[in-house]
Scaffold this motif. Structure first.
Motif, PDB file in Angstrom:
ATOM      1  N   UNK A 133       0.809  -1.224   0.000  1.00 58.84           N
ATOM      2  CA  UNK A 133       0.000   0.000   0.000  1.00 58.84           C
ATOM      3  C   UNK A 133       0.839   1.270   0.000  1.00 58.84           C
ATOM      4  N   UNK A 134       1.970   1.246   0.679  1.00 68.83           N
ATOM      5  CA  UNK A 134       2.793   2.463   0.715  1.00 68.83           C
ATOM      6  C   UNK A 134       3.354   2.805  -0.653  1.00 68.83           C
ATOM      7  N   UNK A 135       3.494   1.816  -1.515  1.00 71.47           N
ATOM      8  CA  UNK A 135       4.048   2.048  -2.849  1.00 71.47           C
ATOM      9  C   UNK A 135       3.017   2.578  -3.841  1.00 71.47           C
ATOM     10  N   UNK A 136       1.743   2.337  -3.555  1.00 69.82           N
ATOM     11  CA  UNK A 136       0.726   2.738  -4.539  1.00 69.82           C
ATOM     12  C   UNK A 136      -0.390   3.590  -3.929  1.00 69.82           C
ATOM     13  N   UNK A 137      -0.090   4.270  -2.839  1.00 68.05           N
ATOM     14  CA  UNK A 137      -1.093   5.094  -2.166  1.00 68.05           C
ATOM     15  C   UNK A 137      -1.709   6.134  -3.097  1.00 68.05           C
ATOM     16  N   UNK A 138      -0.930   6.661  -4.014  1.00 70.98           N
ATOM     17  CA  UNK A 138      -1.452   7.717  -4.899  1.00 70.98           C
ATOM     18  C   UNK A 138      -2.507   7.204  -5.875  1.00 70.98           C
ATOM     19  N   UNK A 139      -2.558   5.899  -6.096  1.00 68.71           N
ATOM     20  CA  UNK A 139      -3.550   5.350  -7.033  1.00 68.71           C
ATOM     21  C   UNK A 139      -4.449   4.312  -6.383  1.00 68.71           C
ATOM     22  N   UNK A 140      -4.408   4.199  -5.043  1.00 68.75           N
ATOM     23  CA  UNK A 140      -5.179   3.156  -4.370  1.00 68.75           C
ATOM     24  C   UNK A 140      -6.672   3.242  -4.645  1.00 68.75           C
ATOM     25  N   UNK A 141      -7.206   4.448  -4.791  1.00 68.54           N
ATOM     26  CA  UNK A 141      -8.635   4.601  -5.071  1.00 68.54           C
ATOM     27  C   UNK A 141      -8.981   4.038  -6.452  1.00 68.54           C
ATOM     28  N   UNK A 142      -8.062   4.181  -7.392  1.00 68.16           N
ATOM     29  CA  UNK A 142      -8.282   3.599  -8.722  1.00 68.16           C
ATOM     30  C   UNK A 142      -8.198   2.072  -8.660  1.00 68.16           C
ATOM     31  N   UNK A 143      -7.260   1.555  -7.863  1.00 68.58           N
ATOM     32  CA  UNK A 143      -7.133   0.102  -7.699  1.00 68.58           C
ATOM     33  C   UNK A 143      -8.421  -0.459  -7.097  1.00 68.58           C
ATOM     34  N   UNK A 144      -8.927   0.196  -6.049  1.00 65.23           N
ATOM     35  CA  UNK A 144     -10.172  -0.251  -5.412  1.00 65.23           C
ATOM     36  C   UNK A 144     -11.324  -0.209  -6.415  1.00 65.23           C
ATOM     37  N   UNK A 145     -11.430   0.893  -7.148  1.00 64.17           N
ATOM     38  CA  UNK A 145     -12.495   1.055  -8.140  1.00 64.17           C
ATOM     39  C   UNK A 145     -12.416  -0.035  -9.212  1.00 64.17           C
ATOM     40  N   UNK A 146     -11.223  -0.289  -9.730  1.00 67.82           N
ATOM     41  CA  UNK A 146     -11.059  -1.282 -10.799  1.00 67.82           C
ATOM     42  C   UNK A 146     -11.325  -2.692 -10.277  1.00 67.82           C
ATOM     43  N   UNK A 147     -10.753  -3.042  -9.111  1.00 66.39           N
ATOM     44  CA  UNK A 147     -10.964  -4.391  -8.573  1.00 66.39           C
ATOM     45  C   UNK A 147     -12.446  -4.655  -8.282  1.00 66.39           C
ATOM     46  N   UNK A 148     -13.093  -3.735  -7.575  1.00 64.14           N
ATOM     47  CA  UNK A 148     -14.505  -3.927  -7.246  1.00 64.14           C
ATOM     48  C   UNK A 148     -15.363  -3.898  -8.511  1.00 64.14           C
ATOM     49  N   UNK A 149     -15.011  -3.031  -9.463  1.00 64.69           N
ATOM     50  CA  UNK A 149     -15.751  -2.976 -10.726  1.00 64.69           C
ATOM     51  C   UNK A 149     -15.640  -4.269 -11.511  1.00 64.69           C
ATOM     52  N   UNK A 150     -14.436  -4.832 -11.592  1.00 66.41           N
ATOM     53  CA  UNK A 150     -14.247  -6.091 -12.324  1.00 66.41           C
ATOM     54  C   UNK A 150     -14.974  -7.261 -11.651  1.00 66.41           C
ATOM     55  N   UNK A 151     -14.869  -7.315 -10.329  1.00 69.25           N
ATOM     56  CA  UNK A 151     -15.556  -8.381  -9.595  1.00 69.25           C
ATOM     57  C   UNK A 151     -17.066  -8.247  -9.784  1.00 69.25           C
ATOM     58  N   UNK A 152     -17.578  -7.025  -9.629  1.00 75.83           N
ATOM     59  CA  UNK A 152     -19.017  -6.792  -9.798  1.00 75.83           C
ATOM     60  C   UNK A 152     -19.479  -7.100 -11.208  1.00 75.83           C
ATOM     61  N   UNK A 153     -18.704  -6.672 -12.217  1.00 72.48           N
ATOM     62  CA  UNK A 153     -19.073  -6.948 -13.615  1.00 72.48           C
ATOM     63  C   UNK A 153     -19.086  -8.441 -13.901  1.00 72.48           C
TER      64      UNK A 153
END
Length: 186
Positions: A62-82
């Motif tokens: 998480x410390x390495x990708x904090x600047x894009x974590x919201x995009x990671x969450x959005x993409x992961x949850x979006x893919x799982x939901x889709x």
């Protein structure tokens, strides 16, 4: 994450397990409280265990990708939901198997909880208190799965695809909310 947010996440995650539990109930000529509890226990434990594993994996990075974590969450949850929505509209019918043996249930529990692993990564980015969160997810999944066996036995398979559809929509909405909150829109 609010209690309501965690509840909707838990319900969304439990819908795959609920759908499989409906199929189990459909295949059983007679169900018992033990059968319902056993199915609920398998799915509840794995739905709690997988986000815990995902959380620790996500926490390491998480410390390495904090600047894009919201995009990671959005993409992961979006893919799982889709994927859940796609499965809801799929014409493929899964064979109903009444077996509750360890090998069968282990495979089903892992298969229905893989998405929870990705959600656990997302929870690490959101800095959620993980132990209460995974216990809550596990309990909600236990209840939904145990009820799913009964629903399947009484009503048949007609609610399986609806459960997957609702679960997919919930996960996409949660991912969208996380993204919009981070971007300052909500």
């Amino acid at each position: 994450m609010t209690l309501f947010g965690l509840f909707t996440l838990a319900v969304g995650l439990s819908m795959d397990a609920f759908a499989v539990a409906v199929c189990k109930g459909l295949a059983m000529p007679k169900i018992t409280a033990k059968n319902c509890g056993l199915v609920g226990l398998w799915f509840g434990v794995f739905q709690a265990l997988m986000p815990l594993i995902g959380y620790f994996l996500g926490d390491r990075f998480s410390s390495r990708i904090t600047s894009v974590d919201h995009w990671v969450a959005f993409i992961l949850l979006g893919l799982i939901g889709a994927n859940m929505i796609r499965e809801a509209f799929s014409k493929e019918e899964e064979a109903a198997d009444p077996s509750l043996d360890v090998k069968t249930m282990l495979v089903l529990a892992i298969a229905t909880s893989i998405d929870a692993l990705a959600v656990g990564i997302t929870l690490a980015f959101l800095q959620v208190q993980i132990l209460p969160a995974v216990l809550f997810i596990g309990v909600i999944t236990f209840v939904c799965s145990a009820c799913g066996v009964k629903v399947g036995n009484v009503f048949g398979i007609r609610y399986k695809s609806r459960a997957e559809l609702v679960g997919g929509i919930i996960l996409i909405l949660i991912g969208t909310r996380i993204l919009l909150e981070h971007l300052g829109i909500l």
